[in-house]
Design a protein around this motif. Sequence first.
Motif: not given
Length: 338
Positions: A171-174, A199-205, A246-248
Amino acid sequence: MRVGIIAPNYYPAETGNAVTVRRIEGQLRLLGCEVRVFPVGRLAGERLQAEVEEFAPQLLHAFHAYQGGRVAHALSKSLGIPYLITLTGTDIYQALCDQRGLEMHGALRGAARLVAFHACVKKRLGEHLPSLEERTVLIHQGVELPAQYAPVEKDAGDEFVFLLPAGLRPVKNVMFPLAPLAELQARYPQVRLELAGPVLENGYAAEVMEALERYPFARYLGVVAHDAMGELYRRVDVVLNTSLTEGGMANTILEALAYAKPVLVSDIEGNRSIIRDGVTGLVYHSPADFCGKAEQLVADAHLRDRLGKNGRCLVGDSCCPEKEAGAYLALYRDILEA
């Protein structure tokens, strides 16, 4: 008043939810509340219920409707105490729209109040569950305004650093800024990109690390402790937000503005809730637009200075952490009196 906070992602301390919870937790204590945080993930099931029961809060305050709200809903039914939920972003913009949505309905409907950071989040919730809109209260995110915020002095030939502070999850689209900044770096060799976050999601990282190998001007700083972020903001030139949702009022953007840093952010509701294009920051709509606006920021020191000063004035006027905590305390009292 005794308040039990149900907090997902309380560890690591550098996630957006953790920063929000820790700020509110500290401010509530200054207002005389007795507060205890129950971190979802480290506590679960019978142990979580036993510790909440032992603390005996008068009400529960959950963050994130899916990850924290469902837990608060179950505890409320078991222990007979009211709860409220602060909506933090992916709960409304993602979970409510996929297979998790139905699991959230009970938690949302059972809450005494719901809190949104901005009207855009309240409106989005109302599109899915219209009956809940009138029970949703707006409380802006707060941010500490540092006394020392002057940028670290640089020489003319020094690196020009874009900072993207974000946890590594889709979701952060880094990975988005890598290609457009590579195009810019071919014309401005001093351009650099720095990523900072857990690192919040290992595969994405793993995908991110692989992509960084193809772009030598970019590097991953790893997790930067929250109390060290101030020096990082002072050292860099521009702060980015490339999120898909983002939640605002993202904490990183509020913090960047507090340090008078110019920001370049994606065109999403959460970012538009705080950034007015050309006034308090720049908003991009496409990779080409990102590249063009990034070049403006590299080339125009006066633009950077103007945006930074406007941003700091904005958060100084609108994002007071003491007012944020006071609004929550008033809401707690309303719930208990009802």
